[in-house]
Write an enzyme that holds these catalytic residues in place. Structure first.
Site, mmCIF file in Angstrom:
data_model
loop_
_atom_site.group_PDB
_atom_site.id
_atom_site.type_symbol
_atom_site.label_atom_id
_atom_site.label_comp_id
_atom_site.label_asym_id
_atom_site.label_seq_id
_atom_site.Cartn_x
_atom_site.Cartn_y
_atom_site.Cartn_z
ATOM 1 N N ASP A 38 -18.760 -44.697 -13.241
ATOM 2 C CA ASP A 38 -19.688 -44.022 -12.325
ATOM 3 C C ASP A 38 -20.840 -44.943 -11.947
ATOM 4 O OD1 ASP A 38 -20.539 -41.939 -10.745
ATOM 5 O OD2 ASP A 38 -21.671 -40.958 -12.331
ATOM 6 N N LYS A 66 -23.362 -46.502 -9.703
ATOM 7 C CA LYS A 66 -24.024 -46.153 -8.446
ATOM 8 C C LYS A 66 -25.506 -46.451 -8.594
ATOM 9 C CE LYS A 66 -24.410 -41.265 -9.791
ATOM 10 N NZ LYS A 66 -24.097 -39.882 -9.397
#
Length: 877
Positions: free
Chosen positions: A129, A131
């Site tokens: 994940d 980001k």
């Protein structure tokens, strides 16, 4: 919860809340330090399996110790509620910083993030994940990657509107979106998205809603960084392109490799800025700037020194570019200040071009909307290309421009010719002259007095004689220069040395099918091997400074490289995805023109009842030899990379709408042909060939059978071409002028029908369609009824007659009809046994290869492919 005490932690304030929990700032009363506490969502607390997985991942992540990773202190549970204690970071998220004002700052931060991933991946931990919201920047600007240990759990959740937002979705890799297993290379893709955003403030894949975003990530090419950051270095563009590859196998394979390239890009950026600053300071002081990497040399006088300063400044101002610097003994280098631009060409299907000696004029072959080939001539500074050939050609392979720019030589096939010829035209148009028959790849000698070319000597579909000839521009004194007795069939290219006394060319070696650059002195016959990479090479160009520029996949993608003509260190010029092919460079080395050529195709399904057709695939790969399953619900096809130098293909299967694609057969370096479902749809059969093997009797097509439902090692049935299935247990193979019935599960092949006839039993063996491979001048097809032993029981009749038939037939083992292509893209259906002809409604002019069309008699559908090209002319100055 603010003000409460949980165990040893006193909650001070709420920091944030998201889909993966709530984060609080807290005081560790036992160790007297400030920490961050993340309380996991209620759904995790309620699911014992989820709790166990989370604890396992958190324990692993707690073992990470790196300055760019947020430290996890521990995991606790209070009254059934899980929470994690972590390092508290005084600062903000990376999101608040985007985009960076200076690309160098973005690269510096990206290096820190990459090193964090490198550390995690070394411990077999995948973040899943990555980001901007999961990276913090402390008060000193140090990056801290957050949420290691949570992403595994999150990656296991389904992609729904409640479990992901468009912002998070924008970072996901194609394999994550499609439900595949996401390994460390998925992190690399997400990191590539983040780097793009750090530089531009935008995401490389765009969509107004989730479905559009999903489609963009899976099917579309990312936005170009130059669109938002004009002047971005080619190295940064290459890094992004490689990180954002759809196929994980084509991306960076490790975060370490990613970081190495980021460091190199930052170093180049810093060096360019420093050199420009030094040049400006030197100019302000009235001194001549020192070229990068060179030692300044004292001039003979003050006057001479300032004279050259003035002249140099005028040249730079007038041109607005810095010349390519290829050879600075002992090591060649490429000027980092070079500019790259695409020539505005209103055609998408172009081939190998030529360039005048001053670099101001280019010629190239292009195919118009009607499918006809012409030679176009244009100014490289701008303006519309002009057609200079009066007659259209069936095919033009390459063009070369004389050094003075007045004449163009090209090799192609005229509408009335069966073999290509070397043709000379004036750059102004108004007439052409055939100067040599059976020639391809013309190259001017620098003095313009002779044209060198390959002699087209083919037999049985293969080049049999690798001979280089030369001829005058008037077509006289046509003579053999030398023959390459070592080369086998492969990619061909040649270039004449600056003094005209030697030739560089490509030799394809029989022990692997790879190319190496060779040079030959024409006067003595002395040969030198220049490269030793054992890779594929497409083009050679002998520059005026003694360097040979060439396109090769020695680095993975097909890019441009340079090497001294006598051999030595190889230096990379371009570093993008490519493929970068045809090459020409001006005499003064200030302009280099090359071709980016991507060949792609899409699968289409058509109806024999309605005449409608619809597209089912949309990705940028080459797809061909499609075959519909007996129930019409699945498609087999062969696919290969758009890069022509990557000799690889694989067999895929997908649903009829193009979804759920998976690879069934993959053998690196092999060419695979014509996969076909068995009548029951459970097995497939295909033919394959190794292009690296010698061109002798051992280099033949082999036929294999495999299970459709299992990805595994196929089983070879024999050295023969596949023709078709007879039933679920028997195949028809063709070898050495004979047709054989071959049991799939073992047994002796049985020759049937007659020798020297290429025979296809249809439908179910009641008839045989055949063509005489030796005596049929028109290559006519015939059909005859046969008995169970394939003996003739009737009179042979010609099928698909008529002057308007241009291709065919398409044969199906179970269909009682065959298809032909007529002029204008019409399909002709010929029924059996009465040979009644029927024209299918609709037109299909874009079918790339009618031989590849597959018919499904049950659904009355047929599948075919349509080619797409993205050919560009790119100028480096």
């Amino acid at each position: 919860m603010t003000g409460n005490t949980i165990g040893q932690y006193k909650i001070l304030e709420k920091l944030g809340e998201g889909g993966m929990g709530v984060v609080y700032k807290a005081s560790d009363t036992r160790l007297n330090r400030t920490v961050a506490l993340k309380f996991l969502p209620e759904r995790v607390n309620r699911d014992e399996g989820a709790k166990a997985r989370f604890l396992q991942e958190a324990q692993a992540a707690a073992g990470l110790n790196h300055p760019n990773i947020c430290t996890i202190y521990g995991v606790d549970e209070q009254e059934g509620q899980l929470f994690m204690s972590m390092e508290y970071i005084e600062g903000g998220t990376l999101r608040e910083k985007l985009p960076f004002a200076k690309p160098d700052d973005a690269l510096a931060t990206a290096i820190q993030i990459g090193e964090a991933l490198q550390e995690a991946h070394a411990k077999e931990i995948v973040h899943r994940d990555i980001k901007a919201d999961n990276v913090m920047l402390n008060s000193k600007g140090q990056a801290k990657v957050m949420d290691f240990g949570l992403a595994k759990l999150r990656g296991a959740m389904k992609l729904t509107r409640t479990s992901s937002t468009v912002g998070t979705l924008g970072y996901m890799s194609p394999e994550q979106i499609q439900g595949g297993e996401a390994d460390h290379r998925s992190d690399i893709f997400s990191f590539g998205v983040l780097l793009f955003e750090m530089l531009t403030g935008k995401l490389p894949f765009r969509g107004d809603h989730e479905a559009a975003m999903v489609y963009s990530i899976v099917n579309e090419e990312p936005e170009s960084v130059d669109k938002y950051l004009p002047g971005a270095s080619p190295e940064v563009s290459r890094i992004l392109e490689k990180a954002l590859e759809k196929d994980p196998a084509d991306r960076y394979q490790t975060a370490a490799d990613f970081v190495v390239d980021l460091r190199r890009a930052r170093k180049q950026s810093t060096r360019v800025s420093r050199e420009l600053t030094q040049s400006a300071l030197a100019a302000a002081a009235g001194q001549a700037p020192t070229p990068s990497g060179q030692v300044p040399v004292a001039g003979p006088s003050v006057f001479a020194r300032f004279r050259w300063i003035i002249l140099t400044a005028l040249v730079l101002i007038a041109a607005g570019v810095v010349a390519l610097v290829f050879l600075r003994n002992p090591t060649p280098e490429v000027n980092p200040n070079m500019t790259v631009r695409e020539l505005e060409v209103p055609l998408t299907n172009i081939r190998y071009h030529g360039l005048s000696g001053d670099g101001n004029w280019a010629a190239f072959p292009g195919r118009d909307a009607g499918g006809n080939w012409h030679v176009y001539f244009m100014n490289t500074g701008g303006g519309e290309p002009k057609v200079i050939t009066s007659d259209s050609m069936r095919w033009i392979q390459s063009v070369d421009v004389s050094m003075d720019g007045s004449r163009v030589a090209y090799g192609g096939t005229t509408p009335s010719g069966n073999t290509p010829a070397i043709i000379v035209a004036s750059a102004l148009g108004g007439g052409t002259r055939v100067v040599a028959q059976d020639g391809i790849v013309p190259r001017w000698r620098p003095d313009g007095e002779r044209i060198f070319y390959y002699k087209w000597m083919w037999s049985a579909g293969r080049m049999t004689d690798h001979a280089i000839w030369s001829v005058t521009p008037e077509g006289t004194d046509n003579r053999l220069e030398f023959t390459d007795s070592v080369s086998i069939q492969g990619r061909i290219s040649l270039s004449v040395s600056p003094d005209g006394g030697a030739v560089a060319w490509l030799r394809t070696f029989p022990d692997g099918g790879y190319q190496e650059i060779m040079t030959r002195e024409l006067a003595t016959g002395a040969e030198t091997q220049v490269t030793f990479d054992r890779k594929n090479i497409d083009e050679v160009c002998w520059a005026s400074n003694g360097q040979i520029i060439f396109s090769s996949n020695r680095g993975g993608n097909t890019n441009l490289w340079t090497v001294p003509a006598e051999g030595g260190e190889v230096v990379q010029i371009t570093k993008g995805l490519g493929p970068d092919l045809g090459i020409h460079i001006s005499r003064d080395l200030t302009k280099l023109l090359y071709n980016q050529q991507r060949n792609m195709s899409d699968l289409w399904i058509g109806s024999l009842v309605t005449g409608r057709s619809w597209q089912v695939t949309f990705d940028d790969r080459l797809k061909y030899h499609p075959n519909l399953s007996p129930d019409g619900q699945h498609i087999l096809f062969t696919s290969s990379n758009p890069d022509p130098l990557r000799n690889e293909s694989a067999i895929f299967i997908c649903n009829r709408d193009g979804s759920d694609r998976r690879k069934l057969i993959s053998d690196s370096g092999m060419w695979t042909y014509f996969p076909k479902f068995s009548p029951d749809g459970k097995r497939l059969v295909y033919s394959a060939e190794d292009p690296r093997s010698p061109e002798d009797s051992s280099r033949v097509q082999k036929t294999y059978v495999a299970d459709v439902s299992v990805v595994g090692t196929p089983r070879m049935l024999g050295s023969a071409w596949l023709t078709n299935w007879i039933n679920d247990d028997t195949l028809v193979l063709y070898r050495d002028g004979k047709t054989f019935l071959t049991p799939v599960d073992g047994g002796t092949p049985i020759p049937i029908f007659e020798d020297s006839l290429y025979a296809v039993p249809i439908p179910g063996g009641k008839y045989v369609a055949y063509i005489d491979q030796h005596t049929s001048a028109k290559r006519d097809w015939w059909v005859v009824s046969v008995d169970a032993s394939f003996n003739r029981t009737g009179t042979a009749r010609k099928i698909g007659g008529g002057g308007d038939v241009v291709s065919g037939p398409v044969l199906s083992p179970s269909a009682d009809f065959v298809l032909f292509m007529k002029k204008g893209g019409k399909l002709l259906k010929v029924s059996l046994p009465d040979l009644k002809e029927e024209t299918i409604p609709g037109t299909f002019p874009n079918i790339a290869s009618f031989w590849d069309v597959s018919v499904n008699p049950g659904t009355q559908e047929f599948i075919f492919y349509v080619n797409r090209t993205q050919d560009k002319l790119v100028m480096i100055e």
